[in-house]
Design a protein around this motif. Structure first.
Motif, PDB file in Angstrom:
ATOM      1  N   ARG A 203      56.500   7.916 -23.322  1.00  0.00           N
ATOM      2  CA  ARG A 203      56.765   8.148 -24.739  1.00  0.00           C
ATOM      3  C   ARG A 203      56.123   7.066 -25.596  1.00  0.00           C
ATOM      4  NH1 ARG A 203      61.509   7.324 -27.833  1.00  0.00           N
ATOM      5  NH2 ARG A 203      61.338   5.160 -27.139  1.00  0.00           N
ATOM      6  N   ASP A 204      56.268   5.811 -25.168  1.00  0.00           N
ATOM      7  CA  ASP A 204      55.692   4.714 -25.941  1.00  0.00           C
ATOM      8  C   ASP A 204      54.168   4.760 -25.924  1.00  0.00           C
ATOM      9  OD1 ASP A 204      58.222   3.896 -26.554  1.00  0.00           O
ATOM     10  OD2 ASP A 204      58.305   2.306 -25.051  1.00  0.00           O
ATOM     11  N   ARG A 205      53.600   5.272 -24.838  1.00  0.00           N
ATOM     12  CA  ARG A 205      52.140   5.437 -24.803  1.00  0.00           C
ATOM     13  C   ARG A 205      51.679   6.493 -25.804  1.00  0.00           C
ATOM     14  NH1 ARG A 205      48.902   8.868 -21.984  1.00  0.00           N
ATOM     15  NH2 ARG A 205      50.531   9.504 -20.523  1.00  0.00           N
ATOM     16  N   ILE A 206      52.448   7.567 -25.933  1.00  0.00           N
ATOM     17  CA  ILE A 206      52.150   8.588 -26.934  1.00  0.00           C
ATOM     18  C   ILE A 206      52.153   7.960 -28.333  1.00  0.00           C
ATOM     19  CG2 ILE A 206      53.042  10.677 -28.057  1.00  0.00           C
ATOM     20  CD1 ILE A 206      51.816  11.349 -25.415  1.00  0.00           C
ATOM     21  N   TYR A 207      53.126   7.101 -28.572  1.00  0.00           N
ATOM     22  CA  TYR A 207      53.207   6.436 -29.879  1.00  0.00           C
ATOM     23  C   TYR A 207      52.021   5.501 -30.093  1.00  0.00           C
ATOM     24  CZ  TYR A 207      57.536   8.193 -31.781  1.00  0.00           C
ATOM     25  OH  TYR A 207      58.472   9.011 -32.366  1.00  0.00           O
ATOM     26  N   THR A 208      51.678   4.742 -29.080  1.00  0.00           N
ATOM     27  CA  THR A 208      50.535   3.828 -29.203  1.00  0.00           C
ATOM     28  C   THR A 208      49.251   4.597 -29.480  1.00  0.00           C
ATOM     29  OG1 THR A 208      51.577   2.245 -27.695  1.00  0.00           O
ATOM     30  CG2 THR A 208      49.200   2.060 -28.015  1.00  0.00           C
ATOM     31  N   GLN A 209      49.106   5.753 -28.862  1.00  0.00           N
ATOM     32  CA  GLN A 209      47.896   6.548 -29.021  1.00  0.00           C
ATOM     33  C   GLN A 209      47.809   7.239 -30.376  1.00  0.00           C
ATOM     34  OE1 GLN A 209      48.411   8.898 -25.254  1.00  0.00           O
ATOM     35  NE2 GLN A 209      46.231   8.495 -25.008  1.00  0.00           N
ATOM     36  N   PHE A 210      48.938   7.748 -30.861  1.00  0.00           N
ATOM     37  CA  PHE A 210      48.847   8.691 -31.973  1.00  0.00           C
ATOM     38  C   PHE A 210      49.658   8.343 -33.212  1.00  0.00           C
ATOM     39  CE2 PHE A 210      48.523  11.388 -28.010  1.00  0.00           C
ATOM     40  CZ  PHE A 210      47.137  11.457 -28.042  1.00  0.00           C
ATOM     41  N   ARG A 211      50.679   7.539 -33.102  1.00  0.00           N
ATOM     42  CA  ARG A 211      51.547   7.267 -34.262  1.00  0.00           C
ATOM     43  C   ARG A 211      51.024   6.065 -35.028  1.00  0.00           C
ATOM     44  NH1 ARG A 211      54.603   7.583 -38.246  1.00  0.00           N
ATOM     45  NH2 ARG A 211      56.882   7.729 -38.120  1.00  0.00           N
ATOM     46  N   LYS A 212      50.957   6.183 -36.348  1.00  0.00           N
ATOM     47  CA  LYS A 212      50.517   5.070 -37.178  1.00  0.00           C
ATOM     48  C   LYS A 212      51.682   4.112 -37.419  1.00  0.00           C
ATOM     49  CE  LYS A 212      47.010   7.672 -39.747  1.00  0.00           C
ATOM     50  NZ  LYS A 212      46.602   8.148 -41.096  1.00  0.00           N
ATOM     51  N   PRO A 213      51.547   2.852 -37.033  1.00  0.00           N
ATOM     52  CA  PRO A 213      52.644   1.910 -37.266  1.00  0.00           C
ATOM     53  C   PRO A 213      52.709   1.483 -38.730  1.00  0.00           C
ATOM     54  CG  PRO A 213      50.795   0.777 -36.280  1.00  0.00           C
ATOM     55  CD  PRO A 213      50.422   2.235 -36.315  1.00  0.00           C
ATOM     56  N   LEU A 214      53.883   1.036 -39.132  1.00  0.00           N
ATOM     57  CA  LEU A 214      54.053   0.455 -40.452  1.00  0.00           C
ATOM     58  C   LEU A 214      53.537  -0.977 -40.398  1.00  0.00           C
ATOM     59  CD1 LEU A 214      57.716   1.647 -41.102  1.00  0.00           C
ATOM     60  CD2 LEU A 214      55.601   2.826 -41.739  1.00  0.00           C
ATOM     61  N   ILE A 215      52.699  -1.333 -41.323  1.00  0.00           N
ATOM     62  CA  ILE A 215      52.133  -2.682 -41.373  1.00  0.00           C
ATOM     63  C   ILE A 215      52.504  -3.313 -42.702  1.00  0.00           C
ATOM     64  CG2 ILE A 215      50.039  -4.071 -41.276  1.00  0.00           C
ATOM     65  CD1 ILE A 215      48.729  -1.803 -39.705  1.00  0.00           C
ATOM     66  N   GLY A 216      53.318  -4.351 -42.657  1.00  0.00           N
ATOM     67  CA  GLY A 216      53.771  -4.978 -43.901  1.00  0.00           C
ATOM     68  C   GLY A 216      54.636  -3.995 -44.657  1.00  0.00           C
ATOM     69  N   VAL A 217      54.090  -3.429 -45.719  1.00  0.00           N
ATOM     70  CA  VAL A 217      54.747  -2.329 -46.404  1.00  0.00           C
ATOM     71  C   VAL A 217      54.262  -1.048 -45.761  1.00  0.00           C
ATOM     72  CG1 VAL A 217      54.960  -3.557 -48.581  1.00  0.00           C
ATOM     73  CG2 VAL A 217      52.921  -2.202 -48.144  1.00  0.00           C
ATOM     74  N   PRO A 218      55.032   0.037 -45.862  1.00  0.00           N
ATOM     75  CA  PRO A 218      54.598   1.284 -45.244  1.00  0.00           C
ATOM     76  C   PRO A 218      53.234   1.712 -45.755  1.00  0.00           C
ATOM     77  CG  PRO A 218      56.887   1.432 -45.911  1.00  0.00           C
ATOM     78  CD  PRO A 218      56.350   0.139 -46.471  1.00  0.00           C
ATOM     79  N   PRO A 219      52.413   2.337 -44.909  1.00  0.00           N
ATOM     80  CA  PRO A 219      51.084   2.732 -45.318  1.00  0.00           C
ATOM     81  C   PRO A 219      51.108   3.797 -46.406  1.00  0.00           C
ATOM     82  CG  PRO A 219      51.628   3.672 -43.192  1.00  0.00           C
ATOM     83  CD  PRO A 219      52.712   2.717 -43.531  1.00  0.00           C
ATOM     84  N   THR A 220      49.951   4.051 -47.000  1.00  0.00           N
ATOM     85  CA  THR A 220      49.846   5.019 -48.075  1.00  0.00           C
ATOM     86  C   THR A 220      50.525   6.313 -47.699  1.00  0.00           C
ATOM     87  OG1 THR A 220      47.723   4.088 -48.719  1.00  0.00           O
ATOM     88  CG2 THR A 220      48.237   6.300 -49.529  1.00  0.00           C
ATOM     89  N   GLY A 221      51.417   6.751 -48.601  1.00  0.00           N
ATOM     90  CA  GLY A 221      52.089   8.015 -48.350  1.00  0.00           C
ATOM     91  C   GLY A 221      53.308   7.916 -47.491  1.00  0.00           C
ATOM     92  N   SER A 222      53.704   6.734 -47.089  1.00  0.00           N
ATOM     93  CA  SER A 222      54.818   6.651 -46.142  1.00  0.00           C
ATOM     94  C   SER A 222      56.070   6.019 -46.716  1.00  0.00           C
ATOM     95  CB  SER A 222      54.393   5.876 -44.894  1.00  0.00           C
ATOM     96  OG  SER A 222      53.401   6.576 -44.203  1.00  0.00           O
TER      97      SER A 222
END
Length: 263
Positions: A236-255
């Motif tokens: 499951r964590d590999r799926i997240y590493t591959q495809f999910r955009k992490p939040l960096i500092g403040v949430p990314p555009t649109g998040s």
């Protein structure tokens, strides 16, 4: 830009967020406040439950319907295979995941919240005043048990859900033993559904959800910390590493979640 009406801790909303990230689509999160926000959402869409996706003037409700819509309108990186057998297996597993991991995961999380004061305090939004966090932390477990009876989460129901989830995780672990993905060599909607819906069993360790760092990587006792399911959660964590955009500092555009607004 696509807009996702959601709850941050809704596993069905997370399923859609993972799908959107997999397809590389930009979107804006709109946090629907339980109660009044759901009334507003109903005025907009005729639907009280999240997730709901807005694309232009169109509103699409239900995570499965959203996935099918995105595959039709945004065909890059398809979710559902064209091969008949793989297509059937993908749709079957996605529906199973919704009904099993999705629904039973809520019951299992309720059990964890009832047992652990610090756990339920950590699940509160970061903007919650300290005085309210203290009140929630101090709610007696007996009171939560009574509340559980009120919504059908009796101890027997919760115990049965956890037992079923353990069997499900054992089956998923076996399916993934010699395959990178659930239906073959390429990711499909089945993988994204199972991965996204599993967040209530064990939260991802990375910064993917707006949760305190102290709760990342933690989850339901007896499941999240069970070595028998370590291979599943590693997948499951590999799926997240591959495809999910992490939040960096403040949430990314649109998040960044915002309060639902009605024009």
């Amino acid at each position: 830009m696509l807009e996702l009406y959601q709850w941050e801790l809704s596993q069905y909303s997370e399923k859609v967020r993972l799908i959107l990230d997999y397809k590389g689509l930009e979107y804006r999160k709109i946090e629907v406040t339980p109660g009044i926000g759901q009334v507003d959402l109903f005025r907009l869409t005729g639907q009280r439950q999240v997730p709901v996706l807005k694309d232009g003037n169109r509103y699409i409700a239900d995570s499965t319907e959203i996935a099918k819509y995105l595959d039709l309108e945004y065909p890059d990186r398809p979710l559902i295979p064209k091969d008949p057998k793989q297509r059937g297996l993908t749709l079957l597993m996605e529906e199973w995941a919704d009904e099993s991991i999705g629904i039973k995961g809520r019951k299992a999380l309720f059990s964890a919240i009832s047992q652990d004061q610090n756990f339920r305090k950590a699940l509160l939004p970061t903007s919650t005043p300290d005085v309210l966090k203290t009140l929630v932390e101090g709610v007696p477990s007996d009171f939560l048990t009574v509340l559980g009876f009120g919504v059908g989460y009796t101890p027997d129901v919760v115990k049965s859900a956890i037992a079923d989830l353990k069997q499900d995780l054992e089956a998923l672990t076996l399916l993934l033993a010699d395959s990178p993905y659930l239906t073959g060599d390429e990711p499909t909607l089945a993988d994204l559904a199972v991965a996204g819906l599993s967040i209530l069993l064990k939260f991802p360790a990375g910064a993917y959800l707006e949760l305190p760092e102290s709760i990342r990587g933690k989850g339901v006792p007896g499941i999240a910390d069970n070595p028998d399911y370590a291979a599943f959660f590693a997948w499951r964590d590999r799926i997240y590493t591959q495809f999910r955009k992490p939040l960096i500092g403040v949430p990314p555009t649109g998040s960044a979640p915002t309060t639902i607004q009605i024009d």
